[in-house]
Design a protein around this motif. Structure first.
Motif, PDB file in Angstrom:
ATOM      1  N   MET A  85      30.401  67.400  18.785  1.00 17.44           N
ATOM      2  CA  MET A  85      31.703  66.956  19.229  1.00 17.44           C
ATOM      3  C   MET A  85      31.624  65.668  20.051  1.00 17.44           C
ATOM      4  O   MET A  85      32.657  65.198  20.476  1.00 17.44           O
ATOM      5  N   PRO A  86      30.459  65.073  20.287  1.00 14.58           N
ATOM      6  CA  PRO A  86      30.408  63.833  21.049  1.00 14.58           C
ATOM      7  C   PRO A  86      31.216  62.711  20.394  1.00 14.58           C
ATOM      8  O   PRO A  86      31.784  61.884  21.093  1.00 14.58           O
ATOM      9  N   LEU A  87      31.271  62.673  19.057  1.00  9.74           N
ATOM     10  CA  LEU A  87      32.030  61.647  18.367  1.00  9.74           C
ATOM     11  C   LEU A  87      33.513  61.787  18.683  1.00  9.74           C
ATOM     12  O   LEU A  87      34.203  60.799  18.925  1.00  9.74           O
ATOM     13  N   ALA A  88      34.010  63.014  18.719  1.00 15.01           N
ATOM     14  CA  ALA A  88      35.415  63.258  19.030  1.00 15.01           C
ATOM     15  C   ALA A  88      35.707  62.894  20.483  1.00 15.01           C
ATOM     16  O   ALA A  88      36.763  62.335  20.790  1.00 15.01           O
ATOM     17  N   GLN A  89      34.777  63.176  21.386  1.00 19.15           N
ATOM     18  CA  GLN A  89      34.981  62.825  22.795  1.00 19.15           C
ATOM     19  C   GLN A  89      35.015  61.317  22.966  1.00 19.15           C
ATOM     20  O   GLN A  89      35.829  60.787  23.729  1.00 19.15           O
ATOM     21  N   ALA A  90      34.136  60.622  22.274  1.00 19.59           N
ATOM     22  CA  ALA A  90      34.122  59.155  22.351  1.00 19.59           C
ATOM     23  C   ALA A  90      35.437  58.581  21.816  1.00 19.59           C
ATOM     24  O   ALA A  90      36.002  57.651  22.407  1.00 19.59           O
ATOM     25  N   ALA A  91      35.928  59.130  20.719  1.00 24.11           N
ATOM     26  CA  ALA A  91      37.189  58.650  20.151  1.00 24.11           C
ATOM     27  C   ALA A  91      38.349  58.949  21.095  1.00 24.11           C
ATOM     28  O   ALA A  91      39.276  58.132  21.227  1.00 24.11           O
ATOM     29  N   THR A  92      38.316  60.096  21.772  1.00 26.15           N
ATOM     30  CA  THR A  92      39.363  60.436  22.740  1.00 26.15           C
ATOM     31  C   THR A  92      39.361  59.442  23.893  1.00 26.15           C
ATOM     32  O   THR A  92      40.420  58.953  24.314  1.00 26.15           O
ATOM     33  N   GLU A  93      38.183  59.124  24.401  1.00 27.45           N
ATOM     34  CA  GLU A  93      38.081  58.171  25.508  1.00 27.45           C
ATOM     35  C   GLU A  93      38.523  56.780  25.064  1.00 27.45           C
ATOM     36  O   GLU A  93      39.161  56.054  25.827  1.00 27.45           O
ATOM     37  N   GLN A  94      38.201  56.406  23.840  1.00 27.95           N
ATOM     38  CA  GLN A  94      38.613  55.096  23.329  1.00 27.95           C
ATOM     39  C   GLN A  94      40.130  55.032  23.208  1.00 27.95           C
ATOM     40  O   GLN A  94      40.739  54.017  23.516  1.00 27.95           O
ATOM     41  N   ARG A  95      40.740  56.121  22.772  1.00 26.70           N
ATOM     42  CA  ARG A  95      42.201  56.167  22.673  1.00 26.70           C
ATOM     43  C   ARG A  95      42.830  56.063  24.053  1.00 26.70           C
ATOM     44  O   ARG A  95      43.804  55.351  24.260  1.00 26.70           O
ATOM     45  N   LYS A  96      42.271  56.759  25.044  1.00 28.53           N
ATOM     46  CA  LYS A  96      42.787  56.675  26.418  1.00 28.53           C
ATOM     47  C   LYS A  96      42.676  55.251  26.951  1.00 28.53           C
ATOM     48  O   LYS A  96      43.586  54.754  27.615  1.00 28.53           O
ATOM     49  N   ALA A  97      41.549  54.589  26.652  1.00 27.73           N
ATOM     50  CA  ALA A  97      41.351  53.222  27.111  1.00 27.73           C
ATOM     51  C   ALA A  97      42.362  52.283  26.465  1.00 27.73           C
ATOM     52  O   ALA A  97      42.905  51.389  27.125  1.00 27.73           O
ATOM     53  N   ALA A  98      42.620  52.462  25.183  1.00 28.08           N
ATOM     54  CA  ALA A  98      43.581  51.611  24.496  1.00 28.08           C
ATOM     55  C   ALA A  98      44.985  51.830  25.047  1.00 28.08           C
ATOM     56  O   ALA A  98      45.772  50.887  25.175  1.00 28.08           O
ATOM     57  N   THR A  99      45.316  53.059  25.398  1.00 27.59           N
ATOM     58  CA  THR A  99      46.616  53.357  25.989  1.00 27.59           C
ATOM     59  C   THR A  99      46.712  52.778  27.399  1.00 27.59           C
ATOM     60  O   THR A  99      47.727  52.209  27.782  1.00 27.59           O
ATOM     61  N   ALA A 100      45.648  52.897  28.176  1.00 30.30           N
ATOM     62  CA  ALA A 100      45.642  52.390  29.546  1.00 30.30           C
ATOM     63  C   ALA A 100      45.697  50.868  29.586  1.00 30.30           C
ATOM     64  O   ALA A 100      46.192  50.286  30.555  1.00 30.30           O
ATOM     65  N   ALA A 101      45.211  50.193  28.556  1.00 29.94           N
ATOM     66  CA  ALA A 101      45.236  48.732  28.529  1.00 29.94           C
ATOM     67  C   ALA A 101      46.661  48.194  28.449  1.00 29.94           C
ATOM     68  O   ALA A 101      46.905  47.022  28.761  1.00 29.94           O
ATOM     69  N   ARG A 102      47.618  49.004  28.085  1.00 34.87           N
ATOM     70  CA  ARG A 102      49.017  48.593  27.994  1.00 34.87           C
ATOM     71  C   ARG A 102      49.708  48.617  29.346  1.00 34.87           C
ATOM     72  O   ARG A 102      50.808  48.104  29.487  1.00 34.87           O
ATOM     73  N   LEU A 103      49.083  49.205  30.344  1.00 32.09           N
ATOM     74  CA  LEU A 103      49.686  49.312  31.676  1.00 32.09           C
ATOM     75  C   LEU A 103      49.502  48.010  32.453  1.00 32.09           C
ATOM     76  O   LEU A 103      48.517  47.298  32.263  1.00 32.09           O
ATOM     77  N   PRO A 104      50.443  47.706  33.375  1.00 33.34           N
ATOM     78  CA  PRO A 104      50.272  46.517  34.213  1.00 33.34           C
ATOM     79  C   PRO A 104      49.067  46.695  35.144  1.00 33.34           C
ATOM     80  O   PRO A 104      48.716  47.812  35.524  1.00 33.34           O
ATOM     81  N   THR A 105      48.447  45.581  35.511  1.00 37.23           N
ATOM     82  CA  THR A 105      47.316  45.629  36.422  1.00 37.23           C
ATOM     83  C   THR A 105      47.647  44.826  37.669  1.00 37.23           C
ATOM     84  O   THR A 105      48.358  43.820  37.623  1.00 37.23           O
ATOM     85  N   LEU A 106      47.121  45.281  38.792  1.00 38.88           N
ATOM     86  CA  LEU A 106      47.318  44.641  40.073  1.00 38.88           C
ATOM     87  C   LEU A 106      45.944  44.306  40.626  1.00 38.88           C
ATOM     88  O   LEU A 106      45.077  45.175  40.696  1.00 38.88           O
ATOM     89  N   THR A 107      45.735  43.039  40.993  1.00 39.45           N
ATOM     90  CA  THR A 107      44.436  42.585  41.458  1.00 39.45           C
ATOM     91  C   THR A 107      44.582  41.921  42.822  1.00 39.45           C
ATOM     92  O   THR A 107      45.501  41.129  43.036  1.00 39.45           O
ATOM     93  N   PHE A 108      43.678  42.247  43.735  1.00 42.13           N
ATOM     94  CA  PHE A 108      43.626  41.599  45.045  1.00 42.13           C
ATOM     95  C   PHE A 108      42.268  40.953  45.216  1.00 42.13           C
ATOM     96  O   PHE A 108      41.255  41.548  44.884  1.00 42.13           O
TER      97      PHE A 108
END
Length: 177
Positions: A1-24
């Motif tokens: 199941m490591p392949l499925a976990q990697a794909a899940t994390e990649q999907r989360k990362a792609a979704t999170a990349a759509r969020l605004p970012t705040l940098t200081f």
């Protein structure tokens, strides 16, 4: 199941990349000609980034990651189904091979009885030695069939061990032989 976990994390990362970012960012230093005449200086910056123009690319990445996750789940499901089918086939092979062993043992017993009768007839002068030779040949063939059926039975047990992933403990499946 490591392949499925990697794909899940990649999907989360792609979704999170759509969020605004705040940098200081911040910097503090000390300026002056001598230590006694120095004073502190600093700067601070803040940035907010909203990926408005990258939305379609980010959606595409999220969809690609979801497709990879779906593919990984399908592969896992296929592998599970294949293992189940292999185990089922191995169990059917064992049952069929066991029946062949029983038939072969019965054939050995019958051919030995026929040999005994042929030997008795020959000893009593009722028959010639051709019937004894034929009965001996029949016993030999029955024994060969028994050995072959035992071999198929053991191979079926090994196939079950392999299907269960326990090939290293093959002696347990062969009855310690």
């Amino acid at each position: 199941m490591p392949l499925a976990q990697a794909a899940t994390e990649q999907r989360k990362a792609a979704t999170a990349a759509r969020l605004p970012t705040l940098t200081f960012n911040g910097d503090y230093g000390d300026t002056g000609t001598t230590l006694g005449h120095s004073h502190g200086t600093g700067s601070a910056t803040g940035t907010i980034s909203v990926p408005l123009f990258r939305e379609f690319a980010l959606r595409g990445q999220a969809q690609q990651a979801q497709a990879q996750l779906d593919e990984a789940k399908a592969q896992t499901s296929d592998a599970t189904a294949q293992v189940d089918a292999d185990v089922r086939d191995a169990l059917l092979d064992i049952a069929a091979a066991q029946k062949q062993v029983e038939v072969a043992r019965s054939s050995v017993e019958l051919s030995q009885e026929a040999l005994s009768e042929a030997q008795q007839r020959y000893a009593n002068g009722v028959s010639d030695n051709l019937a004894v030779s034929q009965a001996q040949q029949s016993v030999a063939q029955a024994n060969d069939q028994l050995v072959a059926s035992l071999y198929r039975h053991n191979m079926a047990k090994l196939s079950l061990a392999r299907a269960l992933g326990a090939g290293a403990q093959y002696k347990n499946y062969l009855g310690g032989k």
